[in-house]
Write an enzyme that holds these catalytic residues in place. Structure first.
Site, PDB file in Angstrom:
ATOM      1  N   ASP A  84      11.384 -10.126  -2.120  1.00  0.00           N
ATOM      2  CA  ASP A  84      10.333  -9.167  -2.441  1.00  0.00           C
ATOM      3  C   ASP A  84       9.699  -9.643  -3.753  1.00  0.00           C
ATOM      4  OD1 ASP A  84       8.905  -6.704  -2.810  1.00  0.00           O
ATOM      5  OD2 ASP A  84      10.468  -5.677  -1.679  1.00  0.00           O
ATOM      6  N   ASP A 135       4.770  -6.963  -3.070  1.00  0.00           N
ATOM      7  CA  ASP A 135       4.688  -5.554  -3.446  1.00  0.00           C
ATOM      8  C   ASP A 135       3.256  -5.180  -3.853  1.00  0.00           C
ATOM      9  OD1 ASP A 135       6.335  -3.143  -4.061  1.00  0.00           O
ATOM     10  OD2 ASP A 135       5.586  -3.463  -6.092  1.00  0.00           O
ATOM     11  N   GLU A 171       2.313  -5.899   1.213  1.00  0.00           N
ATOM     12  CA  GLU A 171       2.386  -4.435   1.276  1.00  0.00           C
ATOM     13  C   GLU A 171       1.011  -3.892   0.901  1.00  0.00           C
ATOM     14  OE1 GLU A 171       4.492  -0.451  -0.559  1.00  0.00           O
ATOM     15  OE2 GLU A 171       3.977  -2.114  -1.855  1.00  0.00           O
ATOM     16  N   HIS A 199      11.588   1.690   2.790  1.00  0.00           N
ATOM     17  CA  HIS A 199      12.334   2.379   1.729  1.00  0.00           C
ATOM     18  C   HIS A 199      11.487   3.402   0.975  1.00  0.00           C
ATOM     19  CE1 HIS A 199      10.041  -0.748  -0.116  1.00  0.00           C
ATOM     20  NE2 HIS A 199      10.305  -0.278  -1.313  1.00  0.00           N
ATOM     21  N   ASP A 200      10.220   3.543   1.352  1.00  0.00           N
ATOM     22  CA  ASP A 200       9.342   4.505   0.679  1.00  0.00           C
ATOM     23  C   ASP A 200       8.936   5.671   1.566  1.00  0.00           C
ATOM     24  OD1 ASP A 200       9.158   2.905  -1.669  1.00  0.00           O
ATOM     25  OD2 ASP A 200       7.540   1.727  -0.785  1.00  0.00           O
TER      26      ASP A 200
HETATM   27  C1  GLC Z   1       5.994  -0.461  -3.746  1.00  0.00           C
HETATM   28  C2  GLC Z   1       7.444  -0.320  -3.434  1.00  0.00           C
HETATM   29  C3  GLC Z   1       7.956   0.944  -4.039  1.00  0.00           C
HETATM   30  C4  GLC Z   1       7.767   0.860  -5.531  1.00  0.00           C
HETATM   31  C5  GLC Z   1       6.321   0.571  -5.875  1.00  0.00           C
HETATM   32  C6  GLC Z   1       6.186   0.143  -7.291  1.00  0.00           C
HETATM   33  O1  GLC Z   1       5.231   0.536  -3.142  1.00  0.00           O
HETATM   34  O2  GLC Z   1       7.648  -0.374  -2.050  1.00  0.00           O
HETATM   35  O3  GLC Z   1       9.305   1.171  -3.723  1.00  0.00           O
HETATM   36  O4  GLC Z   1       8.168   2.036  -6.131  1.00  0.00           O
HETATM   37  O5  GLC Z   1       5.815  -0.497  -5.112  1.00  0.00           O
HETATM   38  O6  GLC Z   1       6.699  -1.145  -7.461  1.00  0.00           O
END
Ligand code: GLC
Length: 532
Positions: free
Chosen positions: A98, A200, A267, A328-329
């Site tokens: 990641d 990310d 993402e 995970h979000d």
């Molecule tokens: C992304 C991650 C999340 C994190 C955010 C800030 O959305 O998936 O878990 O809190 O970025 O890094």
């Protein structure tokens, strides 16, 4: 032509704190993942993506990186990482890390220097701005975790910008030195042999140069979370982000030439028409801009058919699709759709055209776990409590067997287990041919046996009521997937060629009911039909 691994394969997301603990601290680690690689290989996935494992104060559980080129001691060491990579590769599994390029931890050495004085050589590595004339923040941008996105630094008399926690200052990607340093991070891990990265919040990386106010969101309501008060018009998805993505792709491409392709997955939470440019135009960008639409889509056959058709139609030439049910979000699929439809959703995910990414635990039908107040850990929940925005419920430990703490750890796990772990675990469910785990394994086996399911063409079939049906085809191989998204019996008229096809797989034990071209779907049943 043989499809590249990242098109034909299935990716499995591991949240490392919650997968397997090997050293008895209640937190998962790299050696723990090594212990479970055989189980993952038996499941039948092709690649694992591991959420951040780098040195971190863990304000956002690893998404606040203090050193991109080292492993946090809670997770292990660089040597442990090398061992994990070697062990994964020995089993034919790819490994993705990641990459968190938008922001660092406030404890990262770069930020410590940047914050030290206005004249520090790294001052411009982050986004520092003077106060507004009234002394308040430079503009109205809101952190994704609530509150102003600007933090005042009294010592140097300026604000710095953080799209997330104040412990996560945003890097200034307009600064060439930042780009060089972060590209070196990619090379560091590519040199070690990783097969790619999930990137990310890719769409956040560049902000409008003059930092104008974001427009208010007319649809905002208090329960939505504060970030939605404004539309992130100027703070995200800026045109210049595409050159940034293309430069990362060039680096990945440089490694791909020497061996298997290294893959980049972005993402990006954006509507489809704004997602597609991240595939790249004249310059290639990410291989897969994550397509999160299934997570929130109405679970209704006609709406899903439209969503799938629109997404397919919007893909740029050569753009390879991908699908996701959870991460995970976001709420788990079993929580959103219920246990019966979670099985149908699994069949959907693993038979649509495009790379699927599974979220650990979904193969057990794990649901969101209610977290008692005193055990809440997620800063998202702690900052805006009670709105259902917290992510702890979807980050609970994996359950491996019926031993203490579900085989996850010898110590009390950092988050509570789901209540039914004594039966909802890998060991018990692997023995039960009717379990959702068995279904996942069968689906993954079917994908390998029938390449049309992985890389074949896709066409929706005419269907009515709660039925979503489509054909997958590659060369002479043709299959029908028919999904009953409701709790009533449904019927589907099969195309001529599929009449009388034996069912390859059903989400419900017992034979699917077919008479000639008439397929009768039981409540909540999905089937795959393949001519013998
Ligand atoms: C992304 C991650 C999340 C994190 C955010 C800030 O959305 O998936 O878990 O809190 O970025 O890094």
């Amino acid at each position: 032509m043989i499809a590249p691994w990242w098109q034909a394969g299935v990716i499995y997301q591991i949240y490392p704190r919650s997968f397997q603990d090997s050293d008895g601290d209640g937190i998962g680690d790299l050696n723990g993942i090594v212990q479970r690689l055989d189980s993952l290989a038996a499941l039948g996935i092709d690649a694992i993506w591991i959420s951040p494992i780098y040195s971190s104060p863990m304000a956002d559980f690893g998404y606040d990186v203090a050193d991109y080129c080292d492993v946090d001691p809670r997770f292990g060491t660089l040597a442990d990482f090398d061992e994990l990579l070697a062990q994964a590769h020995a089993r034919g599994l790819k490994l993705l890390l990641d990459f968190v390029p938008n922001h660092t931890s406030d404890r990262h050495a770069w930020f410590v220097e940047s914050q030290a004085s206005r004249t520090n050589s790294r001052r411009d590595w982050y986004l520092w701005r003077d106060a507004a004339p009234d002394g308040g923040p430079p503009n109205n941008w809101i952190s994704d975790f609530g509150g102003s996105a600007w933090e005042w630094d009294g010592a140097t008399g300026q604000y710095y910008y953080h799209a997330f926690l104040r412990e996560q200052p945003d890097l200034n990607w307009r600064n060439p030195a930042v780009q060089v340093a972060m590209h070196d991070v990619l090379r560091f891990w590519f040199d070690r042999g990783v097969d790619g990265f999930r990137i990310d919040v890719l769409w956040h990386m560049i902000k409008a140069a003059d930092f104008p106010d974001n427009p208010p969101n007319p649809a905002w309501q208090p329960g939505m979370g504060e970030m939605h008060r404004v539309l992130q018009f100027h703070s995200a998805d800026q045109p210049e982000v595409h050159a940034i993505a293309a430069a990362m792709r060039d680096i990945a491409g440089g490694y791909s030439a020497t061996g298997d392709e290294r893959v980049l997955i972005g993402e990006i939470y954006l509507p489809v028409e704004r997602l597609m440019p991240y595939y790249g135009g004249e310059r290639a960008e990410v291989h897969l801009p994550f397509n999160f639409q299934l997570i929130d889509a109405p679970w209704e056959a006609r709406a899903l058919a439209r969503l799938i058709a629109d997404y397919e139609a919007a893909l740029p030439p050569g753009g390879w699709p991908n699908w996701v049910l959870g991460n995970h979000d976001r709420p788990r699929v079993a929580a959103k759709r219920g246990q019966a439809q979670a099985r149908v959703a699994a069949m959907l995910l693993l038979t649509l055209r495009g790379t699927p990414t599974l979220y650990y635990g979904d193969e057990l039908g794990l649901s969101d776990v209610a977290i008692p107040y005193e055990r809440v850990r997620d800063p998202r929940e702690l900052r805006e409590p009670g709105l259902g925005l917290g992510r702890d419920p979807v980050r609970t430990p994996m359950a491996w067997d019926a031993s203490e703490n579900a085989g996850f750890s010898t110590a009390r796990p950092w988050l509570p287990l789901h209540e039914d772990w004594p039966t909802r675990n890998v060991a018990v469910m692997a023995e039960d041919p009717a379990s959702i785990l068995a279904l996942y394994r069968q689906l993954l086996t079917a994908r390998r046996a029938h390449p049309a399911l992985a890389i074949g063409d896709f066409a929706l079939l005419d269907s009515a009521g709660d039925v979503l049906a489509y054909e997958r085809r590659q060369g002479a191989q043709r299959l029908v997937v028919a999904l009953n998204l409701g709790a009533q019996v449904q019927h589907l008229d099969l195309p001529d060629w599929a009449g009388g096809c034996p069912p390859l797989l059903s989400t419900i034990p017992g034979p699917a009911q077919i008479e000639g071209r008439a397929l009768r779907l039981r409540p909540n049943e999905g089937v795959i039909l393949a001519p013998a």
